[in-house]
Design a protein around this motif. Structure first.
Motif, mmCIF file in Angstrom:
data_model
loop_
_atom_site.group_PDB
_atom_site.id
_atom_site.type_symbol
_atom_site.label_atom_id
_atom_site.label_comp_id
_atom_site.label_asym_id
_atom_site.label_seq_id
_atom_site.Cartn_x
_atom_site.Cartn_y
_atom_site.Cartn_z
ATOM 1 N N PHE A 11 0.835 -1.205 0.000
ATOM 2 C CA PHE A 11 0.000 0.000 0.000
ATOM 3 C C PHE A 11 0.865 1.249 0.000
ATOM 4 C CE2 PHE A 11 -2.449 3.424 1.884
ATOM 5 C CZ PHE A 11 -3.544 3.428 1.045
ATOM 6 N N GLU A 12 1.912 1.273 0.809
ATOM 7 C CA GLU A 12 2.795 2.444 0.869
ATOM 8 C C GLU A 12 3.427 2.726 -0.488
ATOM 9 O OE1 GLU A 12 6.948 3.627 2.993
ATOM 10 O OE2 GLU A 12 5.477 2.554 4.215
ATOM 11 N N LYS A 13 3.920 1.692 -1.149
ATOM 12 C CA LYS A 13 4.526 1.850 -2.474
ATOM 13 C C LYS A 13 3.470 2.292 -3.490
ATOM 14 C CE LYS A 13 7.037 -0.632 -6.025
ATOM 15 N NZ LYS A 13 7.520 -1.897 -6.506
ATOM 16 N N TRP A 14 2.307 1.677 -3.434
ATOM 17 C CA TRP A 14 1.240 2.005 -4.352
ATOM 18 C C TRP A 14 0.785 3.451 -4.153
ATOM 19 C CZ3 TRP A 14 -3.730 3.525 -3.465
ATOM 20 C CH2 TRP A 14 -4.575 3.522 -4.572
ATOM 21 N N LEU A 15 0.669 3.898 -2.894
ATOM 22 C CA LEU A 15 0.250 5.262 -2.593
ATOM 23 C C LEU A 15 1.282 6.273 -3.082
ATOM 24 C CD1 LEU A 15 -2.034 6.823 -1.270
ATOM 25 C CD2 LEU A 15 -0.801 6.668 0.892
ATOM 26 N N ARG A 16 2.552 5.975 -2.911
ATOM 27 C CA ARG A 16 3.615 6.849 -3.400
ATOM 28 C C ARG A 16 3.488 7.027 -4.915
ATOM 29 N NH1 ARG A 16 8.379 4.056 -2.339
ATOM 30 N NH2 ARG A 16 7.521 3.778 -0.277
ATOM 31 N N ASN A 17 3.237 5.930 -5.611
ATOM 32 C CA ASN A 17 3.070 5.995 -7.071
ATOM 33 C C ASN A 17 1.830 6.802 -7.456
ATOM 34 O OD1 ASN A 17 5.353 4.480 -7.528
ATOM 35 N ND2 ASN A 17 4.248 2.547 -7.653
ATOM 36 N N PHE A 18 0.774 6.699 -6.664
ATOM 37 C CA PHE A 18 -0.454 7.455 -6.921
ATOM 38 C C PHE A 18 -0.167 8.950 -6.923
ATOM 39 C CE2 PHE A 18 -4.083 9.770 -5.019
ATOM 40 C CZ PHE A 18 -5.043 9.543 -5.989
ATOM 41 N N PHE A 19 0.581 9.438 -5.934
ATOM 42 C CA PHE A 19 0.851 10.863 -5.834
ATOM 43 C C PHE A 19 1.907 11.354 -6.821
ATOM 44 C CE2 PHE A 19 -1.160 10.361 -1.605
ATOM 45 C CZ PHE A 19 -2.164 11.293 -1.787
ATOM 46 N N VAL A 20 2.765 10.477 -7.284
ATOM 47 C CA VAL A 20 3.797 10.855 -8.255
ATOM 48 C C VAL A 20 3.222 10.898 -9.674
ATOM 49 C CG1 VAL A 20 5.981 10.109 -9.295
ATOM 50 C CG2 VAL A 20 5.689 10.025 -6.830
ATOM 51 N N ASP A 21 2.161 10.147 -9.897
ATOM 52 C CA ASP A 21 1.537 10.074 -11.216
ATOM 53 C C ASP A 21 1.014 11.455 -11.631
ATOM 54 O OD1 ASP A 21 0.050 9.555 -13.482
ATOM 55 O OD2 ASP A 21 -1.144 7.960 -12.586
ATOM 56 N N PRO A 22 1.487 12.013 -12.754
ATOM 57 C CA PRO A 22 1.017 13.333 -13.191
ATOM 58 C C PRO A 22 -0.476 13.352 -13.510
ATOM 59 C CG PRO A 22 2.458 12.365 -14.844
ATOM 60 C CD PRO A 22 2.478 11.453 -13.650
ATOM 61 N N ASN A 23 -1.033 12.207 -13.828
ATOM 62 C CA ASN A 23 -2.458 12.115 -14.116
ATOM 63 C C ASN A 23 -3.292 12.462 -12.877
ATOM 64 O OD1 ASN A 23 -4.437 11.696 -16.023
ATOM 65 N ND2 ASN A 23 -4.637 9.519 -15.554
ATOM 66 N N THR A 24 -2.769 12.166 -11.679
ATOM 67 C CA THR A 24 -3.472 12.480 -10.441
ATOM 68 C C THR A 24 -3.709 13.979 -10.320
ATOM 69 O OG1 THR A 24 -2.585 10.543 -9.314
ATOM 70 C CG2 THR A 24 -3.379 12.318 -7.917
ATOM 71 N N SER A 25 -2.698 14.784 -10.578
ATOM 72 C CA SER A 25 -2.847 16.242 -10.515
ATOM 73 C C SER A 25 -3.821 16.752 -11.562
ATOM 74 C CB SER A 25 -1.494 16.926 -10.708
ATOM 75 O OG SER A 25 -0.651 16.629 -9.645
ATOM 76 N N PHE A 26 -3.782 16.164 -12.745
ATOM 77 C CA PHE A 26 -4.697 16.555 -13.814
ATOM 78 C C PHE A 26 -6.140 16.291 -13.401
ATOM 79 C CE2 PHE A 26 -7.132 15.423 -17.644
ATOM 80 C CZ PHE A 26 -7.083 16.642 -18.303
ATOM 81 N N ILE A 27 -6.392 15.103 -12.831
ATOM 82 C CA ILE A 27 -7.746 14.749 -12.389
ATOM 83 C C ILE A 27 -8.169 15.638 -11.218
ATOM 84 C CG2 ILE A 27 -9.197 12.916 -11.429
ATOM 85 C CD1 ILE A 27 -7.454 10.932 -13.041
ATOM 86 N N PHE A 32 -12.204 17.211 -8.627
ATOM 87 C CA PHE A 32 -11.975 17.752 -7.293
ATOM 88 C C PHE A 32 -10.759 17.045 -6.708
ATOM 89 C CE2 PHE A 32 -15.369 14.586 -7.149
ATOM 90 C CZ PHE A 32 -14.855 13.648 -6.266
ATOM 91 N N ARG A 33 -10.110 17.728 -5.804
ATOM 92 C CA ARG A 33 -8.883 17.198 -5.217
ATOM 93 C C ARG A 33 -9.206 16.049 -4.270
ATOM 94 N NH1 ARG A 33 -4.691 20.701 -1.666
ATOM 95 N NH2 ARG A 33 -3.524 18.948 -0.892
ATOM 96 N N LEU A 34 -8.399 15.001 -4.351
ATOM 97 C CA LEU A 34 -8.554 13.841 -3.488
ATOM 98 C C LEU A 34 -7.218 13.565 -2.816
ATOM 99 C CD1 LEU A 34 -10.546 11.605 -2.625
ATOM 100 C CD2 LEU A 34 -9.644 10.240 -4.490
ATOM 101 N N LEU A 45 -9.667 9.176 3.226
ATOM 102 C CA LEU A 45 -9.753 9.858 1.941
ATOM 103 C C LEU A 45 -10.438 11.189 2.191
ATOM 104 C CD1 LEU A 45 -9.504 6.796 1.133
ATOM 105 C CD2 LEU A 45 -10.641 7.464 -0.963
ATOM 106 N N GLU A 46 -9.855 12.238 1.662
ATOM 107 C CA GLU A 46 -10.402 13.578 1.834
ATOM 108 C C GLU A 46 -10.659 14.158 0.451
ATOM 109 O OE1 GLU A 46 -9.241 17.329 4.560
ATOM 110 O OE2 GLU A 46 -7.681 16.703 3.153
ATOM 111 N N ALA A 47 -11.936 14.330 0.126
ATOM 112 C CA ALA A 47 -12.331 14.945 -1.143
ATOM 113 C C ALA A 47 -12.600 16.411 -0.869
ATOM 114 C CB ALA A 47 -13.578 14.260 -1.696
ATOM 115 N N LEU A 48 -11.848 17.277 -1.535
ATOM 116 C CA LEU A 48 -11.966 18.722 -1.317
ATOM 117 C C LEU A 48 -12.717 19.358 -2.477
ATOM 118 C CD1 LEU A 48 -8.294 19.247 -0.141
ATOM 119 C CD2 LEU A 48 -10.330 19.089 1.288
ATOM 120 N N PHE A 49 -13.882 19.920 -2.181
ATOM 121 C CA PHE A 49 -14.721 20.507 -3.223
ATOM 122 C C PHE A 49 -14.480 21.995 -3.393
ATOM 123 C CE2 PHE A 49 -17.023 16.783 -1.600
ATOM 124 C CZ PHE A 49 -16.963 16.014 -2.747
ATOM 125 N N GLU A 50 -13.843 22.624 -2.441
ATOM 126 C CA GLU A 50 -13.463 24.031 -2.441
ATOM 127 C C GLU A 50 -14.543 24.933 -3.015
ATOM 128 O OE1 GLU A 50 -9.759 23.111 -4.209
ATOM 129 O OE2 GLU A 50 -8.727 23.106 -2.295
#
Length: 123
Positions: A11-27, A32-34, A45-50
């Motif tokens: 999970f730790e490795k998978w989560l690190r990859n999730f945040f490094v993935d440029p697609n995450t920032s695009f989405i 909305f930010r997750l 999990l924190e979904a920010l609707f701002e």
């Protein structure tokens, strides 16, 4: 990659990859930010609707995927988060706060009969 058994290192490795993935920032920008946090007893999990006007939120669980559908006056926004293990039998607790949705997914507590869909009205 999905496994039935939770592996903290996976999970730790998978989560690190999730945040490094440029697609995450695009989405984050398009919907909305997750954010995801890991605690000793649960994942958060924190979904920010701002500045998005959200009227109601639907959360659904399908095996290892948690999907958030936020409907508002400007249409609907959908975002999915896929865990590297099944979360169907976990205790899952959604909570609304100002401009954010917090979803707590237990690590150790397994609860049979946990709902697979939640519908929340935004005050």
């Amino acid at each position: 990659m999905t496994t039935d058994k939770e592996d903290p290192l996976l999970f730790e490795k998978w989560l690190r990859n999730f945040f490094v993935d440029p697609n995450t920032s695009f989405i984050d920008f398009q919907t909305f930010r997750l954010d995801v946090f890991e605690y000793p007893t649960h994942y958060l999990l924190e979904a920010l609707f701002e500045k998005k006007h959200v009227i109601n939120i639907t959360i659904s669980i399908d095996m290892n995927t948690l999907t958030i559908l936020a409907a508002g006056s400007d249409g609907s926004l959908e975002r999915s988060f896929t865990f590297p293990f099944s979360i169907e039998d976990r205790t899952i607790t959604p909570e609304l706060s100002t401009d954010a949705l917090l979803i707590c997914v237990s690590k150790n507590t397994i609860e049979k009969g946990t709902p697979s869909i939640w519908k929340l009205e935004v005050p």
